[in-house]
Motif scaffolding. Structure first.
Motif, PDB file in Angstrom:
ATOM      1  N   GLY A 135       0.798  -1.222   0.000  1.00 48.04           N
ATOM      2  CA  GLY A 135       0.000   0.000   0.000  1.00 48.04           C
ATOM      3  C   GLY A 135       0.828   1.267   0.000  1.00 48.04           C
ATOM      4  N   LEU A 136       1.961   1.263  -0.717  1.00 44.17           N
ATOM      5  CA  LEU A 136       2.829   2.440  -0.752  1.00 44.17           C
ATOM      6  C   LEU A 136       2.394   3.379  -1.875  1.00 44.17           C
ATOM      7  N   ARG A 137       2.602   4.652  -1.649  1.00 43.39           N
ATOM      8  CA  ARG A 137       2.147   5.643  -2.632  1.00 43.39           C
ATOM      9  C   ARG A 137       3.084   5.677  -3.834  1.00 43.39           C
ATOM     10  N   VAL A 138       2.544   6.029  -4.997  1.00 43.79           N
ATOM     11  CA  VAL A 138       3.323   6.148  -6.222  1.00 43.79           C
ATOM     12  C   VAL A 138       3.153   7.516  -6.871  1.00 43.79           C
ATOM     13  N   TYR A 160      -5.386  14.346  -3.348  1.00 44.46           N
ATOM     14  CA  TYR A 160      -6.174  13.111  -3.276  1.00 44.46           C
ATOM     15  C   TYR A 160      -7.410  13.186  -4.155  1.00 44.46           C
ATOM     16  N   ARG A 161      -7.982  14.407  -4.298  1.00 42.57           N
ATOM     17  CA  ARG A 161      -9.207  14.558  -5.090  1.00 42.57           C
ATOM     18  C   ARG A 161      -8.959  14.256  -6.572  1.00 42.57           C
ATOM     19  N   CYS A 217      -6.744  11.881  -7.559  1.00 45.46           N
ATOM     20  CA  CYS A 217      -5.995  10.627  -7.607  1.00 45.46           C
ATOM     21  C   CYS A 217      -6.911   9.455  -7.268  1.00 45.46           C
ATOM     22  N   ASN A 218      -6.803   8.399  -8.058  1.00 51.06           N
ATOM     23  CA  ASN A 218      -7.570   7.180  -7.797  1.00 51.06           C
ATOM     24  C   ASN A 218      -6.661   6.006  -7.437  1.00 51.06           C
ATOM     25  N   ALA A 219      -5.431   6.324  -6.987  1.00 48.86           N
ATOM     26  CA  ALA A 219      -4.465   5.264  -6.705  1.00 48.86           C
ATOM     27  C   ALA A 219      -4.946   4.337  -5.592  1.00 48.86           C
ATOM     28  N   ASP A 220      -5.716   4.861  -4.624  1.00 52.57           N
ATOM     29  CA  ASP A 220      -6.177   3.999  -3.533  1.00 52.57           C
ATOM     30  C   ASP A 220      -7.147   2.947  -4.034  1.00 52.57           C
ATOM     31  N   CYS A 275      -3.411   1.784  -2.910  1.00 52.21           N
ATOM     32  CA  CYS A 275      -2.619   2.693  -2.088  1.00 52.21           C
ATOM     33  C   CYS A 275      -3.288   2.856  -0.721  1.00 52.21           C
ATOM     34  N   SER A 276      -2.495   2.957   0.331  1.00 47.40           N
ATOM     35  CA  SER A 276      -3.041   3.112   1.690  1.00 47.40           C
ATOM     36  C   SER A 276      -3.476   4.541   1.985  1.00 47.40           C
ATOM     37  N   ALA A 277      -3.286   5.452   1.010  1.00 46.16           N
ATOM     38  CA  ALA A 277      -3.733   6.847   1.111  1.00 46.16           C
ATOM     39  C   ALA A 277      -3.277   7.527   2.398  1.00 46.16           C
ATOM     40  N   PRO A 278      -1.975   7.614   2.643  1.00 44.95           N
ATOM     41  CA  PRO A 278      -1.512   8.313   3.843  1.00 44.95           C
ATOM     42  C   PRO A 278      -1.756   9.814   3.774  1.00 44.95           C
ATOM     43  N   CYS A 279      -1.980  10.341   2.557  1.00 48.33           N
ATOM     44  CA  CYS A 279      -2.159  11.779   2.381  1.00 48.33           C
ATOM     45  C   CYS A 279      -3.416  12.298   3.079  1.00 48.33           C
ATOM     46  N   ILE A 280      -4.422  11.449   3.290  1.00 54.45           N
ATOM     47  CA  ILE A 280      -5.650  11.895   3.973  1.00 54.45           C
ATOM     48  C   ILE A 280      -5.777  11.245   5.349  1.00 54.45           C
ATOM     49  N   GLY A 281      -4.686  10.676   5.820  1.00 48.44           N
ATOM     50  CA  GLY A 281      -4.686  10.128   7.172  1.00 48.44           C
ATOM     51  C   GLY A 281      -5.353   8.783   7.312  1.00 48.44           C
ATOM     52  N   ARG A 282      -5.515   8.064   6.214  1.00 46.12           N
ATOM     53  CA  ARG A 282      -6.134   6.747   6.306  1.00 46.12           C
ATOM     54  C   ARG A 282      -5.201   5.745   7.022  1.00 46.12           C
ATOM     55  N   ILE A 283      -3.925   6.078   7.046  1.00 52.20           N
ATOM     56  CA  ILE A 283      -2.939   5.260   7.747  1.00 52.20           C
ATOM     57  C   ILE A 283      -2.003   6.220   8.488  1.00 52.20           C
ATOM     58  N   SER A 284      -1.551   5.826   9.661  1.00 55.14           N
ATOM     59  CA  SER A 284      -0.680   6.701  10.454  1.00 55.14           C
ATOM     60  C   SER A 284       0.719   6.752   9.840  1.00 55.14           C
ATOM     61  N   ARG A 285       1.448   7.804  10.219  1.00 53.74           N
ATOM     62  CA  ARG A 285       2.802   7.977   9.712  1.00 53.74           C
ATOM     63  C   ARG A 285       3.699   6.815  10.151  1.00 53.74           C
ATOM     64  N   GLU A 286       3.545   6.381  11.429  1.00 52.42           N
ATOM     65  CA  GLU A 286       4.374   5.285  11.943  1.00 52.42           C
ATOM     66  C   GLU A 286       4.119   3.996  11.184  1.00 52.42           C
ATOM     67  N   GLU A 287       2.845   3.704  10.887  1.00 50.23           N
ATOM     68  CA  GLU A 287       2.519   2.470  10.168  1.00 50.23           C
ATOM     69  C   GLU A 287       3.027   2.530   8.734  1.00 50.23           C
ATOM     70  N   TYR A 288       2.942   3.727   8.101  1.00 52.59           N
ATOM     71  CA  TYR A 288       3.417   3.856   6.729  1.00 52.59           C
ATOM     72  C   TYR A 288       4.921   3.624   6.662  1.00 52.59           C
ATOM     73  N   PHE A 289       5.664   4.203   7.600  1.00 52.17           N
ATOM     74  CA  PHE A 289       7.117   4.025   7.604  1.00 52.17           C
ATOM     75  C   PHE A 289       7.491   2.586   7.923  1.00 52.17           C
ATOM     76  N   ALA A 290       6.676   1.898   8.698  1.00 53.45           N
ATOM     77  CA  ALA A 290       6.929   0.481   8.961  1.00 53.45           C
ATOM     78  C   ALA A 290       6.802  -0.326   7.668  1.00 53.45           C
ATOM     79  N   ARG A 291       5.823   0.034   6.839  1.00 59.26           N
ATOM     80  CA  ARG A 291       5.672  -0.650   5.546  1.00 59.26           C
ATOM     81  C   ARG A 291       6.841  -0.333   4.609  1.00 59.26           C
ATOM     82  N   VAL A 292       7.291   0.915   4.634  1.00 56.37           N
ATOM     83  CA  VAL A 292       8.448   1.299   3.824  1.00 56.37           C
ATOM     84  C   VAL A 292       9.677   0.498   4.241  1.00 56.37           C
TER      85      VAL A 292
END
Length: 497
Positions: A132-135, A146-147, A149-152, A157-174
């Protein structure tokens, strides 16, 4: 593949080198080969081979060697296009993976190079989807981005730009994606994909099974363990110069690691051009700015011993002369010559630093000449060794038996690197002089033929080949050329056949 001057003319790879090499020399194959391949076969004089661990490494090394030496008969990889790297800038608000061909010192994290670009792109697409990493391209995407973009929806995509996933969780995936690109835990990933593929096949979902099969194959290609091969004529990344220097110092019983080494090689493909090279390694790495090449002046014919003596004498008499000119008070010192040169180097007063070790390419003969010249200059205690190529024996002055360093030791590999570099540099100079000579006419060596007469002859007959076919009477018609001179020209050209 090398020509008779030692120049690299072709680089290739194969799983079975014996089979591929023998194919070049089969009469039936040569007859069917194109003009370029036949010319290559006729030019081959020697071979050199390198063994690597897998197909990916062979691609990387092949590309490096072709870019370094630009062999005449290679077509692919001759441009400056590099293999792909994967880059991620962890300092970004929401990092993303991108591909690049240039590694920069910009604080980013790099993976690769990867020889299979298609497999790499497919692997990155799978990683981005599964984790679920952004491209998207904006450096710090927000709701406005986000408006549009249909990547989610399309790319999972986990859509971190609108807070659907926390910063800590996103960096864990990275970080998990980084671990996979490093090859850590890849067995678990492979086993999971195989199990999922088997399940899909058992459920008759063959389309999904085929997709998983392709993902697995691309992952295996991308994550196959490969060593990096550095560009340029420098030391490869698998080499450990510091450890090799320390080991070499111990093997030769030196006072310490030889930080500065100079190696000499003689190249005399013909008696027309006898040349020598001197290459310098500093801290185990090539110091290209301090390479030197010499045309042998005092030796007639092919005499490696006398040629080595001349180049040693010229090199170190030049060092002593320049350092004495920069420091005229040094001649009144009570120190030994070597001690005074070392002191001047420490004080920063030496124009050229005396090496810690001198290496000559050859056995006892070349070594003996080098020792004689160094002693004549007063450099009695300067360490010098000879490296004989046939059995890779190291000869030391005053020792009857040679030193046999095991072939898997870094000390011997370091000696081989500097010796091979000196050999390459000498052959390159000889090749340059040979090409220059080929541009000269055979008439340059003809007795009694001035430049003006040579010009007249070539203007009249067009080439030396046509001049050979002409009669003495026809040549004598030219102004300034007598019947006797014409007969002498034909006699000279006849002897040259």
């Amino acid at each position: 593949m090398k020509d008779r001057l030692g120049s690299i003319i072709y680089v290739g790879k194969a799983r079975d080198l014996k089979r591929r090499m023998s194919s070049y020399f089969m009469a039936s194959q040569k007859m069917r080969a194109n003009v370029k391949t036949r010319a290559l076969i006729d030019s081959i004089h020697d071979f050199e081979f390198h063994t690597v661990r897998n197909e990916e490494e062979s691609l990387l090394l092949e590309g490096k060697l072709i870019k370094d030496y630009r062999p005449r008969y290679n077509v692919s990889f001759r441009d400056d296009k590099r293999f792909l790297l994967v880059k991620i800038r962890l300092a970004d608000p929401w990092p993303r993976f991108v591909t690049t061909r240039m590694k920069k010192d910009d604080g980013s994290r790099y993976f690769g190079p990867f020889p299979h670009s298609g497999a790499l792109h497919s692997t990155l697409e799978w990683l981005n989807r599964s984790l679920g990493l952004r491209v998207c391209r904006p450096p710090n995407p927000g709701e406005a981005d986000y408006r549009h973009c249909n990547a989610d929806i399309i790319r999972n995509c986990s859509a971190p730009c609108i807070g659907r996933i926390s910063r800590e969780e996103y960096f864990a995936r990275v970080e998990e994606a980084c671990r996979i690109l490093e090859g850590k835990g890849k067995r678990g990933v492979f086993d999971s994909l195989r199990a999922e593929m088997t399940t899909a096949a058992e459920n008759l979902d063959f389309e999904k099974a085929a997709t998983l099969r392709d993902i697995l194959q691309n992952l295996e290609k991308t994550l196959s363990p490969t060593r990096q091969f550095a560009r340029g004529r420098g030391v490869q990344t698998t080499v450990k110069p510091t450890e090799d220097l320390a080991e070499l110092g111990e093997e030769l019983h030196l006072a310490g690691p030889p930080r500065v080494m100079e190696c000499f090689d003689i190249s005399n493909v013909s008696s027309n051009h006898i040349v020598a090279s001197m290459v310098r390694f500093t801290d185990g790495r090539p110091d290209n700015q301090n390479y030197r090449r010499y045309r042998i002046k005092t030796v007639s014919g092919q005499d490696d011993f006398a040629s080595m003596a001349e180049v040693i004498r010229r090199r170190y008499s030049r060092i002593l002369l320049e350092n004495s000119q920069a420091n005229p008070d040094a001649e009144f010192s009570q120190e030994s010559l070597i001690d005074s040169q070392r002191r001047l180097a420490r004080e920063g007063k030496a124009k050229i630093i005396l090496p810690d070790l001198v290496i000559v390419d050859g056995g006892k003969g070349q070594l003996g000449m080098a020792v004689r010249e160094l002693q004549a200059l007063g450099l009695h205690d300067l360490p010098v060794v000879g490296l004989a190529k046939q059995h890779e024996e190291v000869f030391v002055p005053g020792r009857e038996q040679s030193i046999r360093i095991p072939h898997d030791r870094g000390a011997l590999k370091l000696l081989q690197r500097i010796r091979d570099e000196a050999h390459r540099f000498a052959n390159g100079y000889n090749s340059l002089l040979y090409r220059r000579r080929m541009k000269e006419s055979l008439l340059d060596d003809c007795p009694g033929i001035s430049p003006n007469k040579k010009r007249q002859l070539l203007e009249k007959f067009g080439s030396v080949a046509r001049l050979k076919k002409a009669g003495a009477d026809e040549i004598a018609k030219l102004p300034g050329i007598s019947q006797k001179t014409a007969a002498g020209i034909l006699e000279f050209l006849g002897r040259d056949d």
